[in-house]
Design a protein around this motif. Structure first.
Motif, PDB file in Angstrom:
ATOM      1  N   TRP B 282       1.907   0.219 -43.275  1.00 59.74           N
ATOM      2  CA  TRP B 282       2.520   0.952 -42.357  1.00 59.74           C
ATOM      3  C   TRP B 282       1.252   1.154 -41.076  1.00 59.74           C
ATOM      4  O   TRP B 282       1.977   1.040 -39.948  1.00 59.74           O
ATOM      5  CB  TRP B 282       2.774   2.292 -42.672  1.00 59.74           C
ATOM      6  N   LEU B 283       0.378   1.345 -41.485  1.00 59.58           N
ATOM      7  CA  LEU B 283      -0.616   1.817 -40.304  1.00 59.58           C
ATOM      8  C   LEU B 283      -0.788   0.478 -39.355  1.00 59.58           C
ATOM      9  O   LEU B 283      -0.674   0.460 -38.069  1.00 59.58           O
ATOM     10  CB  LEU B 283      -1.978   2.230 -40.802  1.00 59.58           C
ATOM     11  N   ASP B 284      -0.856  -0.570 -39.896  1.00 61.77           N
ATOM     12  CA  ASP B 284      -0.920  -1.800 -39.113  1.00 61.77           C
ATOM     13  C   ASP B 284       0.200  -2.060 -38.291  1.00 61.77           C
ATOM     14  O   ASP B 284      -0.164  -2.360 -36.894  1.00 61.77           O
ATOM     15  CB  ASP B 284      -1.328  -3.071 -40.205  1.00 61.77           C
ATOM     16  N   GLU B 285       1.210  -1.845 -38.552  1.00 60.11           N
ATOM     17  CA  GLU B 285       2.442  -2.153 -37.759  1.00 60.11           C
ATOM     18  C   GLU B 285       2.539  -1.090 -36.821  1.00 60.11           C
ATOM     19  O   GLU B 285       2.814  -1.430 -35.720  1.00 60.11           O
ATOM     20  CB  GLU B 285       3.618  -1.820 -38.933  1.00 60.11           C
ATOM     21  N   HIS B 286       2.182   0.048 -37.396  1.00 61.53           N
ATOM     22  CA  HIS B 286       2.369   1.172 -36.064  1.00 61.53           C
ATOM     23  C   HIS B 286       1.232   0.934 -35.059  1.00 61.53           C
ATOM     24  O   HIS B 286       1.682   0.978 -33.769  1.00 61.53           O
ATOM     25  CB  HIS B 286       1.963   2.647 -36.921  1.00 61.53           C
ATOM     26  N   VAL B 287      -0.014   0.719 -35.619  1.00 64.46           N
ATOM     27  CA  VAL B 287      -1.033   0.396 -34.526  1.00 64.46           C
ATOM     28  C   VAL B 287      -0.863  -0.836 -33.554  1.00 64.46           C
ATOM     29  O   VAL B 287      -1.024  -0.794 -32.276  1.00 64.46           O
ATOM     30  CB  VAL B 287      -2.581   0.427 -35.036  1.00 64.46           C
ATOM     31  N   ALA B 288      -0.058  -1.775 -34.247  1.00 66.59           N
ATOM     32  CA  ALA B 288       0.412  -3.176 -33.476  1.00 66.59           C
ATOM     33  C   ALA B 288       1.421  -2.672 -32.498  1.00 66.59           C
ATOM     34  O   ALA B 288       1.403  -3.125 -31.347  1.00 66.59           O
ATOM     35  CB  ALA B 288       0.819  -4.136 -34.380  1.00 66.59           C
ATOM     36  N   GLY B 289       2.331  -1.649 -32.658  1.00 64.66           N
ATOM     37  CA  GLY B 289       3.398  -1.110 -32.008  1.00 64.66           C
ATOM     38  C   GLY B 289       2.686  -0.427 -30.741  1.00 64.66           C
ATOM     39  O   GLY B 289       3.232  -0.728 -29.499  1.00 64.66           O
ATOM     40  N   LEU B 290       1.910   0.354 -30.854  1.00 61.84           N
ATOM     41  CA  LEU B 290       0.891   0.977 -29.911  1.00 61.84           C
ATOM     42  C   LEU B 290       0.277  -0.023 -28.904  1.00 61.84           C
ATOM     43  O   LEU B 290       0.489   0.199 -27.890  1.00 61.84           O
ATOM     44  CB  LEU B 290      -0.129   1.835 -30.395  1.00 61.84           C
ATOM     45  N   ARG B 291      -0.475  -1.119 -29.586  1.00 66.04           N
ATOM     46  CA  ARG B 291      -0.883  -2.076 -28.649  1.00 66.04           C
ATOM     47  C   ARG B 291       0.124  -2.532 -27.710  1.00 66.04           C
ATOM     48  O   ARG B 291      -0.237  -2.900 -26.581  1.00 66.04           O
ATOM     49  CB  ARG B 291      -1.393  -3.110 -29.574  1.00 66.04           C
ATOM     50  N   ALA B 292       1.284  -3.047 -28.270  1.00 68.32           N
ATOM     51  CA  ALA B 292       2.309  -3.795 -27.565  1.00 68.32           C
ATOM     52  C   ALA B 292       2.848  -2.640 -26.493  1.00 68.32           C
ATOM     53  O   ALA B 292       2.706  -3.147 -25.061  1.00 68.32           O
ATOM     54  CB  ALA B 292       3.405  -4.058 -28.467  1.00 68.32           C
TER      55      ALA B 292
END
Lengths: 391, 391
Positions: B282-292
């Motif tokens: 979950w965290l990886d996907e969340h932070v990837a979203g922030l990066r985008a």
């Protein structure tokens, strides 16, 4: 280890209580050591509901003002105005990360190394930690049944002592349980005005009274009083909401120091506390419930000590707060007793933890917290303590 | 006002940024000033769910360990071990009330009045506040596109400077946006080992990269590095969870000082953060979203500055973090520009807020935060800024 670090470590002492809490976390040990509210009396459902309301939008999860959320400062100002001759302005209120942070920020603002600060003896250990870190010169005034011996403070002042501030846990003292009498409150502020020191009134327990309402806060009597309080004992410790009401120039300096200390506190828990403190009828009923429950536990503890110890030890009368102060008359050393007590499954804090210098009688006394456990567990705890004492 | 208090007030300066935030809270002002995440990108629903799970019992509302909840320290130790040659032990992790508190506690532990501390210039103002409160002697080393000019630090050391520690916002610097290169990271720790100082690596932004992963933390290279980080930028500021990974003897001293500073942090928000950090997918996907999302905003800001300012001002390349650094080439004074900009409805932080002494070029530069606002608002903000500049 660098010389600076070695010096710091020597000057600072770990809180015996917090160390003890780590040792006594085992479930089979009945804890009379910590100053912990009973989780079963925390208003869990109400805090859940308020938290969910706060989390309707993500605004509650953003950074907030260093001085604290305005809505929270407003309700604190209202509550603190209730007993004072003049209204407290929101600009005179600072929200802090528990009242312990308030004391720590005050020391950073007011205490230069070597400056004199007066504390009561037996002392609140959290005050000692802050003052030692600030390299204050700590001078003590003893307590009796009516709180701080203000006459002895007057002697110190007459003999030339010039403290920056006098720290007092004015109501239901930690650890001693006593409350400063009305006449001594008046004498204390008269001395503060005459000799130009601040009174730091540290008052997290004042609303937990069991045998009648205590005197109004010292802060009602003079604007030389800096008042600290908290919701940790009446709502929940993990909200980490304390506050300071202080003269404007001190409040401003505290805010500057807090910017560096941690930027700000949690807007989320501040919103929760603002809602709960603003709901007067609910809060009154909740705190009345705490008084009833904790008052019964104080009675249970007193009766158990009389039953188990007879004339060997005396528990001071408990008017409120969270602690009973036990004094042995048979030469018992409570540091040694603690070891035996832990072996029997009960923890308490020996008097030595509250001694500043060689506090008279500290070695024969103990602080017993009666709020964490139910009446049955308190009976069992005192029976275990008596068994440890007798073996 | 007492002399001590007057002296303290003169030594401390209020954070220009926090003062600016108070002034610019009006909704019609587009805020590029604060280092604020966008509340709409905070994982509100996940934090709500985790909070409700934590509040199934009142245990989450009790006092907790000064060093932080064990479950949280375990997941932090796991994350911090991922990039290091040796595993980080939970005993080397201290949870703090945001990473700002970590820095403040470190100063209390390591800095005697007059001790030398090196900071980067332009400087993170929160570090300056802490070091001024500690009465440190502050020495600066300038930044360029590859981060701290470690060669100039070497010159200072060769000439006899002996700092207690060197503070660096190693990755996506606040305010400058730059990242310390791999070769300079190696040179920095070599100097630390040779001259016996600590490196304080202040790294709240490292996971917010938009044009490629940054180098591994400086802490990967030496055990003379004290590492500070936080969830404020990737989860939410109001959780107030930061952490420190430090050599054992420093960690122990920090814990002692924290006992006096605020006893402990909120067990409730620590439980929430422990759950979220432990859920890797979950965290990886969340932070990837922030990066985008934040990466697109960084691009938008860069394009808007080129469109509106042409050759008049340059925005540094943005590789990550929250800030773009704008430099004017036409003699613009950004303190004066701020007044005009507020009149047009846009706020930023002028370079003078980050200058320690007379930082060269500070008066012609500005920090623009691009994470708080959407792309449309960023376009509008830069148009307003250009209008203020041209009037």
């Amino acid at each position: 280890v660098s010389p600076v670090l070695a010096r710091r470590m020597a000057a600072l002492r770990s809180s015996a209580i917090r160390d003890l809490l780590a040792v006594t976390a085992r479930p089979e040990v009945i804890g009379l050591a910590g100053g912990l509210p009973d989780p079963n009396l925390v208003p869990l459902q109400r805090i859940r509901d308020a938290t969910m309301r706060a989390l309707v939008t993500a605004d509650a999860l953003q950074y907030t003002e260093t001085a604290g959320l305005l809505a929270l400062r407003e309700v604190i100002a209202d509550r603190e105005s209730a007993y004072r001759p003049c209204r407290v302005d929101v600009a005179d209120v600072a929200v802090t990360h528990g009242s312990q942070q308030g004391l720590s920020l005050l020391a950073q603002v007011l205490v230069d190394p070597g400056a004199t600060v007066v504390v009561e003896e037996p002392a609140y250990p959290g005050a000692l930690q802050v003052l030692r870190a600030a390299q204050a010169r700590i001078v003590t005034v003893p307590l009796d049944e009516d709180g701080m011996r203000v006459d002895l403070l007057a002697d110190l002042l007459e003999s030339g002592e010039r403290p920056v501030f006098v720290h007092t846990v004015s109501t239901f003292h930690n650890p001693r349980g006593v409350t400063l009498s009305v006449s001594r409150r008046r004498e204390l502020v008269a001395l503060a005005e005459r000799f130009g020191f601040y009174v730091v009134e540290d008052d997290p327990y004042g609303e937990l009274y069991y045998t009648g309402r205590p005197p109004e806060p010292v802060a009602a009597l003079s604007d030389r009083v800096i008042r600290l309080s908290s919701v940790s004992k009446i709502l929940a410790p993990a909200l980490r909401v304390g506050w300071m009401v202080a003269p404007r120039e001190i409040r401003a300096a505290v805010e500057l120091v807090k910017q560096g200390a941690d930027l700000c506190d949690s807007r989320l828990t501040q919103q929760v506390v603002a809602e709960l403190l603003a709901d007067g009828p609910w809060l009154d009923e909740h705190v009345a419930g705490l008084r009833a429950d904790y008052g019964r536990r104080a009675d249970t503890l007193g009766a158990a000590v009389r039953r188990e110890f007879g004339d060997t030890a005396t528990l001071s009368p408990i008017g409120g707060g969270m602690f009973g102060w036990l004094e042995f008359h048979d030469g018992t050393d409570t540091d040694a007793l603690l070891t035996a007590a832990l072996g029997r499954g009960v923890a308490f804090v020996p008097g030595s933890a509250f001694a500043v210098g060689g506090g008279a009688g500290a070695g024969a006394s103990a602080r017993l917290c009666f709020t964490t456990n139910t009446a049955d567990r308190l009976d069992e705890a005192v029976a275990r303590l008596a068994a440890a004492h007798d073996c």
